[in-house]
Design an enzyme around this catalytic site. Structure first.
Site, PDB file in Angstrom:
ATOM      1  N   GLY A 153     -24.038  -9.510  20.289  1.00  0.00           N
ATOM      2  CA  GLY A 153     -24.766 -10.612  19.683  1.00  0.00           C
ATOM      3  C   GLY A 153     -24.662 -11.922  20.434  1.00  0.00           C
ATOM      4  O   GLY A 153     -24.426 -11.971  21.644  1.00  0.00           O
ATOM      5  N   CYS A 154     -24.815 -13.021  19.685  1.00  0.00           N
ATOM      6  CA  CYS A 154     -24.959 -14.342  20.289  1.00  0.00           C
ATOM      7  C   CYS A 154     -23.707 -14.836  20.990  1.00  0.00           C
ATOM      8  O   CYS A 154     -23.788 -15.707  21.856  1.00  0.00           O
ATOM      9  CB  CYS A 154     -25.382 -15.353  19.220  1.00  0.00           C
ATOM     10  SG  CYS A 154     -27.019 -15.047  18.505  1.00  0.00           S
ATOM     11  N   ASN A 155     -22.537 -14.309  20.629  1.00  0.00           N
ATOM     12  CA  ASN A 155     -21.310 -14.749  21.300  1.00  0.00           C
ATOM     13  C   ASN A 155     -21.091 -14.049  22.634  1.00  0.00           C
ATOM     14  O   ASN A 155     -20.234 -14.435  23.417  1.00  0.00           O
ATOM     15  CB  ASN A 155     -20.087 -14.503  20.419  1.00  0.00           C
ATOM     16  CG  ASN A 155     -19.949 -13.049  19.983  1.00  0.00           C
ATOM     17  OD1 ASN A 155     -20.490 -12.710  18.937  1.00  0.00           O
ATOM     18  ND2 ASN A 155     -19.276 -12.213  20.738  1.00  0.00           N
ATOM     19  N   MET A 355     -21.032 -18.340  19.216  1.00  0.00           N
ATOM     20  CA  MET A 355     -20.722 -17.754  17.916  1.00  0.00           C
ATOM     21  C   MET A 355     -21.658 -16.583  17.669  1.00  0.00           C
ATOM     22  O   MET A 355     -22.813 -16.619  18.079  1.00  0.00           O
ATOM     23  CB  MET A 355     -20.908 -18.784  16.805  1.00  0.00           C
ATOM     24  CG  MET A 355     -20.092 -20.051  16.988  1.00  0.00           C
ATOM     25  SD  MET A 355     -20.805 -21.250  18.158  1.00  0.00           S
ATOM     26  CE  MET A 355     -22.100 -21.948  17.136  1.00  0.00           C
TER      27      MET A 355
END
Length: 368
Positions: A153-155, A355
């Site tokens: 994901g975004c992290n 995050m």
């Protein structure tokens, strides 16, 4: 015992940390059609005032998207999972390849210089992975070492940065590149629900690449040094951000819990304090903050909990405004803007923060 101001300053002298690696080039790319939030509502035929409010109050002006083509009536209809996976592959290879080449130009390097390629993506599954596809597409040496970071994901951009920094530390003078390619259009659902609206109002298509090398005795390239990493997995919120199968839609669907901004904000200090522990640095010593453009409320929560100024997150906010949330590569879009701005000076410290699902906060300490 009385401590003089001079002695206090001496006691706070930052520890000279050895560099893990050095960032020597950055590049970005987008694809699809640039569409404003207001126009997107019209294109998708969204009339519900609550959903329109989510889009129009997102602090996003425009994003790059590859939407499904209209049917005979002009409506945009949901795409089956197989077609979405094909879209992900096509867009990720296109954007990732262009971002990689832009990054190498910025670094003054060529495709033949790449010795390790790490690719990050969460908007579709590929086997063979994106690294193999880019090596074939761009004609990179097939002996090139490679790795793929999938589904984080975004992290994940900082997870990959840790991997590539470690590889370059073990291979001084050799060039490693990480590519974050997120075809968020390939994760779009069209079902009219508020859950879907929150996701559809936020994400855009984008790719970013970063070139790294560790200093060899005969050559030191210019660029900020990577000093340290720290992360935290918020296990109590492990389901708050997820991308999983939806039986009703017959496809994968992304979910964002409304509490995410508060969860991230409440743990941001903890991670940053761990990152700075043993360095002699305080938060006030950090001159540059490169925070993931996760959304307006997430950015606001980080600003409040870390005591940052709006100036500190100007690039984070600007990337969200111009591109939306481009997932794992967002912080590199901000880094590219900081480089272009030319305000960082030798000796300045910076913190990168991402995050994502887990829920996870990742950080890195860098120094110019």
């Amino acid at each position: 015992m009385t401590v003089t101001l001079e002695r206090a300053a001496e006691l706070r002298t930052p520890t000279r940390l050895p560099a893990i690696s050095r960032m020597v080039g950055v590049g970005t790319a987008t694809t699809g059609t640039v569409v404003s939030q207001a126009d997107l509502l019209d294109v998708m035929g969204i009339d519900d005032p609550k959903i329109r409010s989510v889009f129009l109050n997102s602090a996003i002006d425009r994003r790059s998207l590859t939407l499904p083509p209209p049917d005979a009536t002009g409506r945009r209809v949901p795409e089956p999972q197989g077609r979405l996976l094909d879209k992900h592959k096509r867009l990720a290879v296109d954007m990732g390849g262009r971002a990689l080449q832009d990054c190498l130009r910025n670094a003054g390097a060529a495709l033949s210089d790449v010795r390790h390629l790490c690719c990050v993506t969460s908007t579709g599954f590929l086997a063979p992975g994106l690294s193999a596809l880019l090596i074939r597409e761009l004609g990179i040496d097939p002996h090139c070492s490679r790795s793929d970071v999938v589904g984080m994901g975004c992290n994940a951009g900082l997870n990959a940065l840790n991997v590539v920094a470690g590889w370059t530390a073990a291979h001084p003078g050799e060039l490693g590149v990480m590519v974050c390619a997120e075809a968020c259009s390939a994760a779009y659902a069209l079902d009219g629900s508020m859950r879907t609206a929150v996701v559809n109002s936020l994400f855009g298509d984008g790719a970013a690449a970063l070139a790294l090398t560790s200093d060899a005795s005969e050559q030191v390239r210019p660029g900020p040094r990577i000093l340290k990493f720290a992360g935290f997995l918020i296990t109590d919120a492990i389901d708050a951000m997820r991308y999983d199968w939806d039986d009703g839609l017959g496809r994968f669907s992304f979910y964002l819990d409304p509490r995410i901004p508060y969860v991230v904000g409440a743990h941001a200090e903890r991670v940053v304090d761990r990152l700075l522990a043993g360095t002699g640095l305080r938060r006030g010593d950090i001159g540059h903050w490169l925070v993931h453009s996760g959304g307006k409320k997430v950015i606001d929560a980080v600003v409040v909990n870390l005591g940052l100024s709006r100036y500190d997150v100007r690039h984070t906010v600007g990337v969200l405004r111009d591109h939306g949330n481009v997932s794992s590569g967002s912080f590199l879009f901000s880094y590219e803007r900081l480089v272009a701005e030319g305000v960082a000076r030798p000796g300045d410290y910076g913190i990168m923060m991402t995050m994502g699902p887990g829920s996870t906060i990742e950080t890195a300490l860098v120094q110019w």
